[in-house]
Design a protein around this motif. Sequence first.
Motif, PDB file in Angstrom:
ATOM      1  N   LYS A 153       0.854  -1.192   0.000  1.00  0.00           N
ATOM      2  CA  LYS A 153       0.000   0.000   0.000  1.00  0.00           C
ATOM      3  C   LYS A 153       0.883   1.233   0.000  1.00  0.00           C
ATOM      4  O   LYS A 153       1.966   1.232   0.601  1.00  0.00           O
ATOM      5  CB  LYS A 153      -0.916   0.016   1.226  1.00  0.00           C
ATOM      6  CG  LYS A 153      -1.744  -1.236   1.401  1.00  0.00           C
ATOM      7  CD  LYS A 153      -2.650  -1.135   2.618  1.00  0.00           C
ATOM      8  CE  LYS A 153      -3.210  -2.488   2.976  1.00  0.00           C
ATOM      9  NZ  LYS A 153      -2.203  -3.374   3.597  1.00  0.00           N
ATOM     10  N   MET A 159      -1.444   4.648 -11.560  1.00  0.00           N
ATOM     11  CA  MET A 159      -1.667   3.230 -11.291  1.00  0.00           C
ATOM     12  C   MET A 159      -1.727   2.431 -12.591  1.00  0.00           C
ATOM     13  O   MET A 159      -1.224   1.301 -12.668  1.00  0.00           O
ATOM     14  CB  MET A 159      -2.959   3.031 -10.489  1.00  0.00           C
ATOM     15  CG  MET A 159      -2.818   3.432  -9.030  1.00  0.00           C
ATOM     16  SD  MET A 159      -1.623   2.378  -8.166  1.00  0.00           S
ATOM     17  CE  MET A 159      -1.857   2.896  -6.461  1.00  0.00           C
ATOM     18  N   LEU A 179      -0.198  10.571  -2.613  1.00  0.00           N
ATOM     19  CA  LEU A 179      -0.509   9.843  -3.844  1.00  0.00           C
ATOM     20  C   LEU A 179      -0.098  10.611  -5.103  1.00  0.00           C
ATOM     21  O   LEU A 179      -0.660  10.406  -6.175  1.00  0.00           O
ATOM     22  CB  LEU A 179      -2.015   9.522  -3.903  1.00  0.00           C
ATOM     23  CG  LEU A 179      -2.554   8.610  -2.788  1.00  0.00           C
ATOM     24  CD1 LEU A 179      -4.047   8.375  -2.988  1.00  0.00           C
ATOM     25  CD2 LEU A 179      -1.800   7.278  -2.745  1.00  0.00           C
ATOM     26  N   CYS A 194      -4.083   2.254  -2.661  1.00  0.00           N
ATOM     27  CA  CYS A 194      -3.921   3.619  -2.177  1.00  0.00           C
ATOM     28  C   CYS A 194      -4.395   3.607  -0.735  1.00  0.00           C
ATOM     29  O   CYS A 194      -5.598   3.513  -0.473  1.00  0.00           O
ATOM     30  CB  CYS A 194      -4.757   4.588  -3.008  1.00  0.00           C
ATOM     31  SG  CYS A 194      -4.245   4.705  -4.727  1.00  0.00           S
ATOM     32  N   HIS A 195      -3.459   3.698   0.199  1.00  0.00           N
ATOM     33  CA  HIS A 195      -3.736   3.411   1.606  1.00  0.00           C
ATOM     34  C   HIS A 195      -4.742   4.373   2.230  1.00  0.00           C
ATOM     35  O   HIS A 195      -5.402   4.036   3.219  1.00  0.00           O
ATOM     36  CB  HIS A 195      -2.421   3.431   2.395  1.00  0.00           C
ATOM     37  CG  HIS A 195      -2.410   2.526   3.574  1.00  0.00           C
ATOM     38  ND1 HIS A 195      -1.262   2.134   4.212  1.00  0.00           N
ATOM     39  CD2 HIS A 195      -3.405   1.918   4.262  1.00  0.00           C
ATOM     40  CE1 HIS A 195      -1.542   1.328   5.218  1.00  0.00           C
ATOM     41  NE2 HIS A 195      -2.839   1.193   5.275  1.00  0.00           N
ATOM     42  N   ASP A 244      -6.064  11.005  -1.047  1.00  0.00           N
ATOM     43  CA  ASP A 244      -5.193  12.183  -0.934  1.00  0.00           C
ATOM     44  C   ASP A 244      -5.959  13.389  -1.469  1.00  0.00           C
ATOM     45  O   ASP A 244      -6.174  13.516  -2.676  1.00  0.00           O
ATOM     46  CB  ASP A 244      -3.903  11.970  -1.734  1.00  0.00           C
ATOM     47  CG  ASP A 244      -2.838  13.027  -1.439  1.00  0.00           C
ATOM     48  OD1 ASP A 244      -3.226  14.157  -1.060  1.00  0.00           O
ATOM     49  OD2 ASP A 244      -1.638  12.733  -1.577  1.00  0.00           O
ATOM     50  N   PHE A 258       0.937   5.518   0.550  1.00  0.00           N
ATOM     51  CA  PHE A 258       0.393   6.794   1.006  1.00  0.00           C
ATOM     52  C   PHE A 258       1.271   7.398   2.094  1.00  0.00           C
ATOM     53  O   PHE A 258       1.792   8.494   1.952  1.00  0.00           O
ATOM     54  CB  PHE A 258      -1.044   6.681   1.541  1.00  0.00           C
ATOM     55  CG  PHE A 258      -1.600   8.011   1.987  1.00  0.00           C
ATOM     56  CD1 PHE A 258      -2.113   8.904   1.063  1.00  0.00           C
ATOM     57  CD2 PHE A 258      -1.571   8.401   3.320  1.00  0.00           C
ATOM     58  CE1 PHE A 258      -2.600  10.155   1.463  1.00  0.00           C
ATOM     59  CE2 PHE A 258      -2.048   9.639   3.733  1.00  0.00           C
ATOM     60  CZ  PHE A 258      -2.562  10.519   2.796  1.00  0.00           C
ATOM     61  N   TRP A 315      -5.063  -2.484  -8.995  1.00  0.00           N
ATOM     62  CA  TRP A 315      -4.927  -1.422  -8.007  1.00  0.00           C
ATOM     63  C   TRP A 315      -6.265  -1.192  -7.320  1.00  0.00           C
ATOM     64  O   TRP A 315      -7.324  -1.480  -7.876  1.00  0.00           O
ATOM     65  CB  TRP A 315      -4.391  -0.138  -8.628  1.00  0.00           C
ATOM     66  CG  TRP A 315      -5.361   0.730  -9.397  1.00  0.00           C
ATOM     67  CD1 TRP A 315      -5.738   0.601 -10.698  1.00  0.00           C
ATOM     68  CD2 TRP A 315      -6.051   1.883  -8.891  1.00  0.00           C
ATOM     69  NE1 TRP A 315      -6.617   1.591 -11.056  1.00  0.00           N
ATOM     70  CE2 TRP A 315      -6.837   2.393  -9.965  1.00  0.00           C
ATOM     71  CE3 TRP A 315      -6.092   2.536  -7.664  1.00  0.00           C
ATOM     72  CZ2 TRP A 315      -7.640   3.527  -9.834  1.00  0.00           C
ATOM     73  CZ3 TRP A 315      -6.894   3.661  -7.529  1.00  0.00           C
ATOM     74  CH2 TRP A 315      -7.653   4.148  -8.600  1.00  0.00           C
ATOM     75  N   TRP A 373     -11.294   4.503   1.497  1.00  0.00           N
ATOM     76  CA  TRP A 373     -11.849   5.578   0.680  1.00  0.00           C
ATOM     77  C   TRP A 373     -13.363   5.603   0.866  1.00  0.00           C
ATOM     78  O   TRP A 373     -13.980   4.585   1.189  1.00  0.00           O
ATOM     79  CB  TRP A 373     -11.525   5.362  -0.801  1.00  0.00           C
ATOM     80  CG  TRP A 373     -10.138   5.734  -1.205  1.00  0.00           C
ATOM     81  CD1 TRP A 373      -9.007   5.646  -0.448  1.00  0.00           C
ATOM     82  CD2 TRP A 373      -9.720   6.219  -2.491  1.00  0.00           C
ATOM     83  NE1 TRP A 373      -7.909   6.052  -1.177  1.00  0.00           N
ATOM     84  CE2 TRP A 373      -8.320   6.409  -2.435  1.00  0.00           C
ATOM     85  CE3 TRP A 373     -10.382   6.500  -3.670  1.00  0.00           C
ATOM     86  CZ2 TRP A 373      -7.584   6.880  -3.516  1.00  0.00           C
ATOM     87  CZ3 TRP A 373      -9.654   6.968  -4.759  1.00  0.00           C
ATOM     88  CH2 TRP A 373      -8.274   7.162  -4.671  1.00  0.00           C
ATOM     89  N   ILE A 382       4.052   7.499  -5.762  1.00  0.00           N
ATOM     90  CA  ILE A 382       3.480   6.196  -6.122  1.00  0.00           C
ATOM     91  C   ILE A 382       4.486   5.359  -6.902  1.00  0.00           C
ATOM     92  O   ILE A 382       4.704   4.180  -6.606  1.00  0.00           O
ATOM     93  CB  ILE A 382       2.183   6.365  -6.938  1.00  0.00           C
ATOM     94  CG1 ILE A 382       1.066   6.932  -6.054  1.00  0.00           C
ATOM     95  CG2 ILE A 382       1.745   5.030  -7.529  1.00  0.00           C
ATOM     96  CD1 ILE A 382      -0.238   7.191  -6.802  1.00  0.00           C
ATOM     97  N   VAL A 407      -3.853   9.964  -9.963  1.00  0.00           N
ATOM     98  CA  VAL A 407      -3.743   8.655  -9.305  1.00  0.00           C
ATOM     99  C   VAL A 407      -4.110   7.539 -10.278  1.00  0.00           C
ATOM    100  O   VAL A 407      -3.388   6.531 -10.408  1.00  0.00           O
ATOM    101  CB  VAL A 407      -4.644   8.596  -8.057  1.00  0.00           C
ATOM    102  CG1 VAL A 407      -4.576   7.214  -7.406  1.00  0.00           C
ATOM    103  CG2 VAL A 407      -4.250   9.677  -7.056  1.00  0.00           C
ATOM    104  N   THR A 442      -8.095   0.629  -3.344  1.00  0.00           N
ATOM    105  CA  THR A 442      -8.142   1.693  -2.349  1.00  0.00           C
ATOM    106  C   THR A 442      -8.243   1.098  -0.950  1.00  0.00           C
ATOM    107  O   THR A 442      -8.571  -0.074  -0.789  1.00  0.00           O
ATOM    108  CB  THR A 442      -9.362   2.602  -2.606  1.00  0.00           C
ATOM    109  OG1 THR A 442     -10.561   1.804  -2.522  1.00  0.00           O
ATOM    110  CG2 THR A 442      -9.281   3.238  -3.985  1.00  0.00           C
TER     111      THR A 442
END
Length: 329
Positions: A82, A141, A99, A125-126, A129, A84, A153, A158, A104, A137, A155
């Motif tokens: 992950k 990715m 991000l 994506c931890h 952003d 972030f 990829w 989120w 990344i 983003v 999240t």
Amino acid sequence: MEYRKMGNTGLDLSILSFGSWVTFHKQIDDGISDRLMSIAYENGVNFFDNAEVYALGESEKMMGRVLKTKNWDRTSYVVSSKVFFGWRGKENKPNQHGLGRKHIMEACDEALKRLQVDYLDLYFCHRPDKHVPIEEVVRTMNTLIQQGKIFYWGTSEWSGVEIMEAHAVAQRLGLEGPKMEQPEYNLFNRHKMEQEYLQIFKTVGMGTTIWSPLASGLLTGKYNDGIPDGSRLSLEGFEWLKDKTITDQKLQDVRNLKKVADELGTSLATLSLAWTIANPNVTTAIIGATKESQLTENLKALDILPKLTAEVLGEIDTIMGTKPLHPAY
């Protein structure tokens, strides 16, 4: 072991998986992590979860050392990272977290080196952003996918709105949107999985890799009479987790839940894990353990799952009082 497709993808994940948050480097060494990962793998677990920020990179290094020595067929397991928070902690400088494209791309290369693998099956994506356009983003990715460095990829934590915005951007650009989300989901935290994400499951489809299915151990009952030495909530630096996790009401709910576990002839931990994977929108629940006995007990959730009838689930809802109220429409 049972396996589920990760949302609307072709990837099969074991419904129980193994993660390293808190435990690797902080609570266990290479020898114990090797043994636990081996037990998990031998019992059909095929997904191992990690992140750049866990133990500031040391968690990924430990998992990488284990994977290197096991020499398992790379096609037989799935590994994640992950991005972030960065891995330098308070030493993070601009572009070493968040991000943005630079972080990344560089964080992915760093994770590959620490884990000693050629590619990541899953890259999360931890956190969202707020300072980076979602289009940046999505494009970044997809660049990693095109380079063969990641396969999917997704999240973590989120909102439903943010996830759908990423899908809308990806669709407009003809690119891959997020395929999985890693939310917290347990008997105390149900809103996102059972309410906020429902339309996402129905429309674009989404896999889920659940973290904290045992509410940081609270649902095992081990905190009913205080915080044991060496437990997760006793660790220095995790005071925030203790404050968030333990309340008198929650402890009483866990004590009441034990009656259901006793009726089914199982432990609180096993019952709580089985309850999590009973949700068909759960692809996999990530378990973390510091002892072989804990891991072996957790794996018994597969045996309890068929016993969770509508009647039993209703009894659990009554005891816990945490089931979200669905909109009237």
